[in-house]
Design a protein around this motif. Structure first.
Motif, short mmCIF file in Angstrom:
data_model
loop_
_atom_site.label_atom_id
_atom_site.label_comp_id
_atom_site.label_asym_id
_atom_site.label_seq_id
_atom_site.Cartn_x
_atom_site.Cartn_y
_atom_site.Cartn_z
N ALA A 206 0.87 -1.18 0.00
CA ALA A 206 0.00 0.00 0.00
C ALA A 206 0.91 1.23 0.00
O ALA A 206 1.28 1.75 1.06
N THR A 207 1.28 1.69 -1.18
CA THR A 207 2.35 2.68 -1.31
C THR A 207 2.03 3.99 -0.61
O THR A 207 2.89 4.54 0.08
N ASP A 208 0.81 4.50 -0.79
CA ASP A 208 0.48 5.79 -0.18
C ASP A 208 0.54 5.72 1.34
O ASP A 208 1.12 6.58 2.00
N ARG A 209 -0.06 4.68 1.91
CA ARG A 209 -0.07 4.54 3.37
C ARG A 209 1.35 4.30 3.90
O ARG A 209 1.74 4.90 4.91
N THR A 210 2.10 3.45 3.23
CA THR A 210 3.47 3.18 3.66
C THR A 210 4.33 4.43 3.58
O THR A 210 5.12 4.72 4.49
N ARG A 211 4.15 5.19 2.50
CA ARG A 211 4.93 6.41 2.32
C ARG A 211 4.62 7.42 3.43
O ARG A 211 5.52 8.07 3.96
N VAL A 212 3.34 7.55 3.78
CA VAL A 212 2.96 8.49 4.84
C VAL A 212 3.59 8.10 6.16
O VAL A 212 4.13 8.95 6.89
N VAL A 213 3.53 6.81 6.51
CA VAL A 213 4.12 6.35 7.77
C VAL A 213 5.63 6.57 7.77
O VAL A 213 6.21 7.06 8.76
N LEU A 214 6.29 6.24 6.67
CA LEU A 214 7.74 6.44 6.58
C LEU A 214 8.12 7.91 6.72
O LEU A 214 9.06 8.26 7.45
N ILE A 215 7.36 8.78 6.06
CA ILE A 215 7.67 10.20 6.11
C ILE A 215 7.43 10.75 7.51
O ILE A 215 8.28 11.48 8.05
N LEU A 216 6.29 10.41 8.12
CA LEU A 216 5.98 10.94 9.45
C LEU A 216 7.02 10.49 10.48
O LEU A 216 7.51 11.31 11.28
N CYS A 217 7.36 9.21 10.48
CA CYS A 217 8.35 8.71 11.44
C CYS A 217 9.71 9.34 11.21
O CYS A 217 10.38 9.76 12.17
N SER A 218 10.12 9.44 9.96
CA SER A 218 11.43 10.01 9.64
C SER A 218 11.51 11.48 10.01
O SER A 218 12.50 11.94 10.59
N VAL A 219 10.44 12.22 9.69
CA VAL A 219 10.45 13.66 9.98
C VAL A 219 10.47 13.91 11.48
O VAL A 219 11.19 14.80 11.97
N CYS A 220 9.69 13.14 12.24
CA CYS A 220 9.69 13.31 13.70
C CYS A 220 11.08 13.06 14.27
O CYS A 220 11.57 13.84 15.11
N MET A 221 11.72 12.01 13.82
CA MET A 221 13.06 11.70 14.32
C MET A 221 14.06 12.77 13.95
O MET A 221 14.83 13.24 14.80
N ILE A 222 14.06 13.19 12.70
CA ILE A 222 15.08 14.14 12.27
C ILE A 222 14.81 15.53 12.82
O ILE A 222 15.74 16.30 13.10
N ALA A 223 13.53 15.87 13.04
CA ALA A 223 13.21 17.17 13.63
C ALA A 223 13.68 17.24 15.08
O ALA A 223 14.25 18.24 15.52
#
Length: 343
Positions: A242-259
């Protein structure tokens, strides 16, 4: 003939697995050595036994304060921030199938930086306020980028171009804030912008540590989907992702960590840019390199900090050293991509 082909495939997979385990283990051992060096080395070099006793709670004159108050927070900040930067950079580069698509280049780090500088120079805030503002600004930057690049279908090239434009705008905002801010606030903001482990405190680390402990396992589990997404949108969908859902989870987790990493240490240059390619070159293809990329990030940050502290007469922030390491690679990458017609 068929059995022979299967045996060759299985043997190749075993060889790749052994290589992945060897590289990951070696990176982990190197990270442990650098963590020990961070605790042992300083203006005074303490014996390992004294450091262990101080960490266990025993009061030793001079050693307890230096290790527990100065060196341990500095080491932990480098450890968790490096892991966060390394994983996030690898996630974006792999998901967007472009080595330039890392948080530093496409504006995510700039969003967090602009919010943090605003808090430091205008609100005169620190600690939790800066962390929250950095996370919110990083997420807002991603949302704006995603909306502007979406169109009828998601476009990687459009996302990168939008991100570069947003980065330029946010960098201009940071420059303006530094220009109009009070004189006494400028050194703190500049020191933060250069990326530094100096002045790390234990009470500032929990948000970063908790985010890495919670979000990194999610990204590691989704690593197999990430490899499928690297094949392309249609191929990944055909294989059941499920590319859209997977992409959203990956982006949210990555952004929270890097922020949160950016809020803790400042935007340490090029760590997220270098970690993925180095991990992939060392560990090879065939398995998810999320963990190796995180460990490469840890080793880059800790080694660069030690170099900045002890290799020169003047002590330099870790971001200066990583910038020196990363700039030549960026130039090389741009030249190589230009020759291949990818730019």
């Amino acid at each position: 003939m068929k059995n022979q082909t299967i045996e060759i495939i299985v043997a190749g997979r075993r060889q790749r697995r052994r290589r992945w385990i060897l590289v990951t283990g070696s990176l982990a051992i190197l990270a442990c050595i650098l963590c020990c060096a961070m605790l042992l080395l300083g203006n005074t070099i303490y014996p390992l036994g004294d450091v262990i006793r101080a960490l266990s709670g025993e009061k030793i004159k001079g050693v307890s304060f230096a290790v527990s108050t100065i060196r341990l927070p500095r080491m932990l900040a480098g450890l968790f921030a490096g892991f966060a930067f390394g994983i996030a950079g690898y996630i974006f580069q792999t998901m967007l199938r472009n080595p330039l698509a890392n948080p530093n280049v496409i504006g995510i780090t700039s969003g967090s930086s602009a919010a943090a500088v605003f808090c430091i120079t205008v609100l005169h805030a620190s600690g939790a306020v800066v962390s929250v503002a950095s996370v919110v600004a990083g997420l807002a930057t991603v949302v704006v980028m995603y909306i502007l690049s979406r169109g009828r279908t998601f476009s990687i090239g459009r996302l990168i171009l939008v991100g570069i434009g947003i980065q330029a705008m946010l960098d201009a905002v940071v420059s303006y804030l530094l220009l109009v801010s009070a004189q006494q606030d400028i050194p703190s903001a500049l020191r933060w912008l250069s990326g530094s482990l100096n002045g790390s405190k234990m009470d500032e680390l929990p948000p970063l540590v908790i985010s890495v402990v919670i979000l990194a396992p999610i990204l590691i589990v989704l690593g197999k989907h990430l490899n499928l997404m690297e094949l392309g949108e249609q191929s990944a969908t055909t294989l059941g992702v499920a590319t859209d859902r997977t992409r959203v989870v990956l982006i949210l987790c990555s952004v929270c960590m890097i922020a949160l990493a950016t809020a803790t240490t400042g935007p340490i240059a090029f760590v997220s840019f270098l970690s993925g390619p180095i991990a992939k070159r060392l560990a090879g293809a065939g398995f998810s390199n999320v963990i190796p990329a995180g460990l490469v990030g840890v080793n880059l940050v800790l080694a660069s900090d030690l170099i900045g502290q002890f290799a020169f007469e003047v002590r330099y922030p870790v971001g200066i050293i990583t910038g020196i390491l990363g700039a030549p690679y960026l130039i090389y990458l741009l030249i190589r991509m230009n020759r291949k017609g990818e730019l």
